[in-house]
Write a protein that holds these residues in place. Structure first.
Motif, PDB file in Angstrom:
ATOM      1  N   GLN A 143     -41.467 -33.870  72.690  1.00 41.80           N
ATOM      2  CA  GLN A 143     -40.893 -32.777  73.471  1.00 41.80           C
ATOM      3  C   GLN A 143     -40.349 -31.679  72.556  1.00 41.80           C
ATOM      4  O   GLN A 143     -40.524 -30.486  72.839  1.00 41.80           O
ATOM      5  N   GLN A 144     -39.714 -32.065  71.470  1.00 38.86           N
ATOM      6  CA  GLN A 144     -39.166 -31.057  70.577  1.00 38.86           C
ATOM      7  C   GLN A 144     -40.271 -30.273  69.877  1.00 38.86           C
ATOM      8  O   GLN A 144     -40.154 -29.057  69.684  1.00 38.86           O
ATOM      9  N   ARG A 145     -41.358 -30.942  69.536  1.00 37.75           N
ATOM     10  CA  ARG A 145     -42.484 -30.222  68.937  1.00 37.75           C
ATOM     11  C   ARG A 145     -43.112 -29.251  69.928  1.00 37.75           C
ATOM     12  O   ARG A 145     -43.523 -28.146  69.564  1.00 37.75           O
ATOM     13  N   ARG A 150     -43.765 -23.677  71.809  1.00 42.41           N
ATOM     14  CA  ARG A 150     -43.465 -22.651  72.820  1.00 42.41           C
ATOM     15  C   ARG A 150     -42.857 -21.407  72.165  1.00 42.41           C
ATOM     16  O   ARG A 150     -43.130 -20.280  72.592  1.00 42.41           O
ATOM     17  N   ALA A 151     -42.052 -21.602  71.147  1.00 43.64           N
ATOM     18  CA  ALA A 151     -41.461 -20.461  70.445  1.00 43.64           C
ATOM     19  C   ALA A 151     -42.476 -19.778  69.530  1.00 43.64           C
ATOM     20  O   ALA A 151     -42.377 -18.575  69.283  1.00 43.64           O
ATOM     21  N   LEU A 152     -43.447 -20.530  69.051  1.00 43.50           N
ATOM     22  CA  LEU A 152     -44.397 -19.989  68.076  1.00 43.50           C
ATOM     23  C   LEU A 152     -45.547 -19.207  68.693  1.00 43.50           C
ATOM     24  O   LEU A 152     -46.146 -18.364  68.025  1.00 43.50           O
ATOM     25  N   VAL A 153     -45.867 -19.467  69.957  1.00 38.65           N
ATOM     26  CA  VAL A 153     -47.038 -18.804  70.551  1.00 38.65           C
ATOM     27  C   VAL A 153     -46.823 -17.302  70.705  1.00 38.65           C
ATOM     28  O   VAL A 153     -47.792 -16.556  70.890  1.00 38.65           O
ATOM     29  N   ASN A 154     -45.593 -16.847  70.604  1.00 39.28           N
ATOM     30  CA  ASN A 154     -45.327 -15.405  70.674  1.00 39.28           C
ATOM     31  C   ASN A 154     -45.371 -14.750  69.296  1.00 39.28           C
ATOM     32  O   ASN A 154     -45.015 -13.571  69.167  1.00 39.28           O
ATOM     33  N   GLY A 174     -38.516 -37.633  61.792  1.00 37.73           N
ATOM     34  CA  GLY A 174     -39.485 -37.306  60.750  1.00 37.73           C
ATOM     35  C   GLY A 174     -40.617 -36.424  61.223  1.00 37.73           C
ATOM     36  O   GLY A 174     -41.037 -35.505  60.507  1.00 37.73           O
ATOM     37  N   GLU A 175     -41.133 -36.656  62.442  1.00 33.82           N
ATOM     38  CA  GLU A 175     -42.275 -35.874  62.901  1.00 33.82           C
ATOM     39  C   GLU A 175     -41.896 -34.414  63.145  1.00 33.82           C
ATOM     40  O   GLU A 175     -42.716 -33.513  62.926  1.00 33.82           O
ATOM     41  N   VAL A 176     -40.668 -34.163  63.562  1.00 33.72           N
ATOM     42  CA  VAL A 176     -40.222 -32.787  63.750  1.00 33.72           C
ATOM     43  C   VAL A 176     -39.986 -32.114  62.399  1.00 33.72           C
ATOM     44  O   VAL A 176     -40.369 -30.958  62.186  1.00 33.72           O
ATOM     45  N   LEU A 177     -39.380 -32.839  61.459  1.00 34.95           N
ATOM     46  CA  LEU A 177     -39.131 -32.277  60.138  1.00 34.95           C
ATOM     47  C   LEU A 177     -40.439 -31.970  59.415  1.00 34.95           C
ATOM     48  O   LEU A 177     -40.536 -30.977  58.687  1.00 34.95           O
ATOM     49  N   THR A 178     -41.449 -32.801  59.614  1.00 34.00           N
ATOM     50  CA  THR A 178     -42.753 -32.534  59.017  1.00 34.00           C
ATOM     51  C   THR A 178     -43.335 -31.233  59.549  1.00 34.00           C
ATOM     52  O   THR A 178     -43.905 -30.427  58.798  1.00 34.00           O
TER      53      THR A 178
END
Length: 246
Positions: A143-145, A150-154, A174-178
């Motif tokens: 969900q956090q990714r 969602r923030a990056l598509v703009n 770890g997956e979010v930090l990566t």
């Protein structure tokens, strides 16, 4: 400089949250904000994104004073992505619909183009197979990714990350930090408020320690986290070490 905060002040009632804060961020730089709860980290990010109005001082983005009352906040926010510690995904919408909502409804992007870009990002972060899923069917890390996508598509000029791992189970951090580390490799300009000192040491170009609404100390991670000058910074980091978080 891409972003400059000069003498920024913000109070809530009698509480002074930002007290003449100064901070500049260069393009492609990653700045980690550290400090105790209540030091002003989240409020600063909200002021930069114009979700919270400053009482005094100026914030300049790409040479434009975005704290000018005549500025249209929606236009400014097209250049700035903000991701919160709570994912803020719409539970009744699929992953793809969550991501494409703002580009289509707010920014007028053609739906097909928005979906194509969203799928490119989802594929890149390993979530393409979740495009039709609903948020409650995803792990916290997933969900956090999605929230970051969602923030990056703009295509923001600046990405603000507010404690984006604090709500996650340790094994999902770890997956979010990566993902954030990969964005740094792409040259994304980021300001991240974090309690993950080890991550700040790895990914940040500069660490800024906030205390009582001001940047008390800043510099390279090795210096601020390893050999801080200010006694208050040393005190804060000693408590972090005691808690096993550095």
């Amino acid at each position: 400089m891409l972003l400059t905060c000069a003498d920024v002040r913000k109070t809530f009632g009698s509480a002074v949250v930002l007290d003449g804060l100064d901070l500049s961020v260069d393009e492609h730089e990653v700045v980690a904000l550290i400090g105790a709860s209540g030091s002003g980290k989240s409020t600063l990010l909200r002021c930069i994104n114009l979700l919270t109005e400053v009482d005094d001082g100026t914030i300049t983005l790409d040479g434009e004073d975005i704290t000018n009352p005549k500025i249209n906040p929606d236009v400014v926010r097209r250049k700035i992505g903000l991701v919160f510690q709570s994912y803020n995904l719409f539970p009744h919408m699929t992953v793809l619909d969550n991501i494409t909502l703002a580009p289509v409804k707010v920014h007028g992007k053609p739906p097909a183009a928005a979906r194509e870009l969203a799928m490119e990002w989802l594929n890149r972060v390993g979530l393409a197979d979740k495009s039709g899923s609903y948020p409650d069917g995803l792990s916290g890390g997933q969900q956090q990714r999605v929230a970051i996508v969602r923030a990056l598509v703009n295509s923001p000029r600046l990405l603000l990350l507010d404690e984006v791992t604090s709500a996650l189970d340790p094994e999902l951090v770890g997956e979010v930090l990566t993902m954030i580390r990969d964005l740094k490799g792409d040259g994304m300009t980021m300001i991240l408020a974090t309690h993950e000192m080890g991550f700040a040491r790895q990914v940040a170009d500069r660490v800024a320690f906030l205390d009582n609404g001001r940047v008390l100390e800043q510099g390279p991670p090795a210096q601020v986290l390893g050999d801080p000058v200010e006694a208050r910074t040393r005190q804060f980091l000693a408590r972090i070490i005691e808690a096993g978080r550095l």
